[in-house]
Design an enzyme around this catalytic site. Structure first.
Site, PDB file in Angstrom:
ATOM      1  N   SER A 178       0.803  -1.278  -0.114  1.00 28.64           N
ATOM      2  CA  SER A 178      -0.262  -0.035  -0.105  1.00 28.64           C
ATOM      3  C   SER A 178       0.945   1.227   0.122  1.00 28.64           C
ATOM      4  CB  SER A 178      -0.932  -0.026   1.169  1.00 28.64           C
ATOM      5  OG  SER A 178      -2.151   0.803   0.947  1.00 28.64           O
ATOM      6  N   ASP A 281      -9.264  -4.922  -5.090  1.00 29.16           N
ATOM      7  CA  ASP A 281      -8.809  -3.976  -4.623  1.00 29.16           C
ATOM      8  C   ASP A 281      -8.916  -2.687  -5.590  1.00 29.16           C
ATOM      9  OD1 ASP A 281      -6.883  -1.997  -3.811  1.00 29.16           O
ATOM     10  OD2 ASP A 281      -5.303  -3.398  -3.734  1.00 29.16           O
ATOM     11  N   HIS A 311      -7.659  -5.660  -0.738  1.00 26.50           N
ATOM     12  CA  HIS A 311      -6.556  -4.802  -0.343  1.00 26.50           C
ATOM     13  C   HIS A 311      -5.890  -5.279   1.121  1.00 26.50           C
ATOM     14  CE1 HIS A 311      -3.887  -1.222  -0.971  1.00 26.50           C
ATOM     15  NE2 HIS A 311      -4.092  -1.093   0.319  1.00 26.50           N
TER      16      HIS A 311
END
Ligand SMILES: *[C@@H]1O[C@H](CO)[C@@H](O)[C@H](O)[C@H]1NC(C)=O
Ligand SMILES: *[C@@H]1O[C@H](CO)[C@@H](O)[C@H](O)[C@H]1NC(C)=O
Length: 336
Positions: A178, A281, A311
């Site tokens: 991320s 995601d 995610h």
């Protein structure tokens, strides 16, 4: 098992435990965002589960914390696998996720992930506590992470060294998920233009990296309502992260990494890069563009797809895919 052979299922299906944890994470993070754009850190601390460093071996890994600069609370946690003390080991520079706003290396989930990397690869893992937004704007996060590389390169006194003797600094891998994936890419880019004494970045692992733009991609629209990432949250995060005057500049090269202001990497020796994306995601399309941009720029890049995951899936050890990903990262590192 090859991730690319799995057929995508129409809806995201996760075990109950994972779903409950995801709900808690999103609810608390949303509640901590104040109307005036600041973060209620006390509320977050209340639900933050921290893991202390373990100088004595826990699951075949020891860990300790090292402070580099008290004034900006720059410290890192080192994870050392105990079973490989006599062989040179690659070094993983790890940058945690959390939208540049949340989390730290001593959060239970990230402590566990780093421990797993250290043991499985095997590698010496250095997990960096960088400053967070909105209290600290870009480039504080990228500066902090890059500075750790410089400190380690300068740390020549083996007797007092911050890392164990078997840490091989000619094989450093920058790894993050991320926001940490964004950091991994940009730190590697900076490293390409810096003259290190002995340190060499041998590879980049960008797990579901956080990139973006003003444009709404198909995955952002279609996957509204899937865990953690939503357009509303990413809009808020970019604004909190970007410096004053540039809060709304989504064509910033740090954000829209392959957009109109992209850095030209075609002529630099950018290290081989592994990009991990997931079918559920919302950031999927930005991440895939990143991969395609690397390829178009003539770089060695590898795409790993998890069609049925969301995610941050890999921080949930109960998911078999989490173990599969750790295995793929290990293989990528061992090959170099
Ligand atoms: C934002 O709100 C919080 C709590 O209401 C307050 O403590 C803080 O000073 C405010 N910050 C700004 C920059 O307005
Ligand atoms: C970002 O880059 C993409 C190309 O990857 C482009 O299509 C898009 O318009 C750019 N800008 C914004 C603000 O989204």
């Amino acid at each position: 098992m090859d991730a690319t052979t799995i057929k995508p299922s129409p809806t995201l299906s996760l075990p109950w435990k994972t779903r409950i944890l995801l709900t808690i994470i999103t609810t608390v993070s949303d509640a901590a965002v104040r109307k005036n754009g600041t973060i209620n850190r006390r509320l977050l601390n209340f639900l933050d589960f921290r893991a202390p460093a373990t100088p004595k071996s826990a699951k075949s890994v020891t860990s300790h914390d090292i402070t580099l600069d008290k004034t900006r609370n720059l410290w890192f946690r080192v994870f050392i696998p105990t079973k490989h003390a006599n062989e040179p080991l690659p070094v993983i520079m790890f940058f945690h996720g959390g939208g540049f706003v949340f989390l730290s290396p001593d959060v239970l989930a990230y402590d566990a992930v780093c421990r797993r990397f250290a043991r499985t690869v095997p590698a010496i893992v250095v997990s960096v506590n960088y400053r967070l937004a909105p209290e600290h704007k870009y480039p504080a996060q990228h500066d902090d992470c890059f500075d750790v590389l410089k400190f380690l390169d300068d740390d020549l006194d083996m007797s007092k060294s911050m890392l164990p003797k078997n840490a091989d600094l000619s094989r450093v891998f920058v790894v993050g998920d991320s926001a940490g994936g964004n950091l991994a890419h940009h730190v590697a880019y900076r490293a390409c233009g810096f003259d290190f004494k002995r340190l060499k970045v041998a590879g980049v692992v960008a797990i579901q990296p956080f990139f973006g733009g003003e444009e709404r991609t198909d995955s952002e629209t279609r996957l509204e309502g899937t865990p953690i990432v939503s357009v509303k949250r990413t809009d808020w995060t970019w604004k909190a992260f970007l410096p004053q005057g540039e809060e709304f500049n989504r064509d910033h090269p740090i954000v829209n990494v392959s957009g109109p202001n992209a850095m030209d990497i075609s002529k630099i020796d950018f290290p081989p890069t592994m990009v991990v994306v997931a079918g559920f995601d919302a950031l999927h399309d930005w991440q895939k563009r990143y991969y395609e941009w690397l390829k178009k720029s003539g770089k060695e890049a590898y795409l790993f797809e998890y069609p049925n995951m969301c995610h941050a899936f890999y921080i949930f050890p109960e998911l078999p895919e989490a173990g599969q990903l750790i295995g793929q990262v290990s293989e990528f590192i061992r090959k170099r």
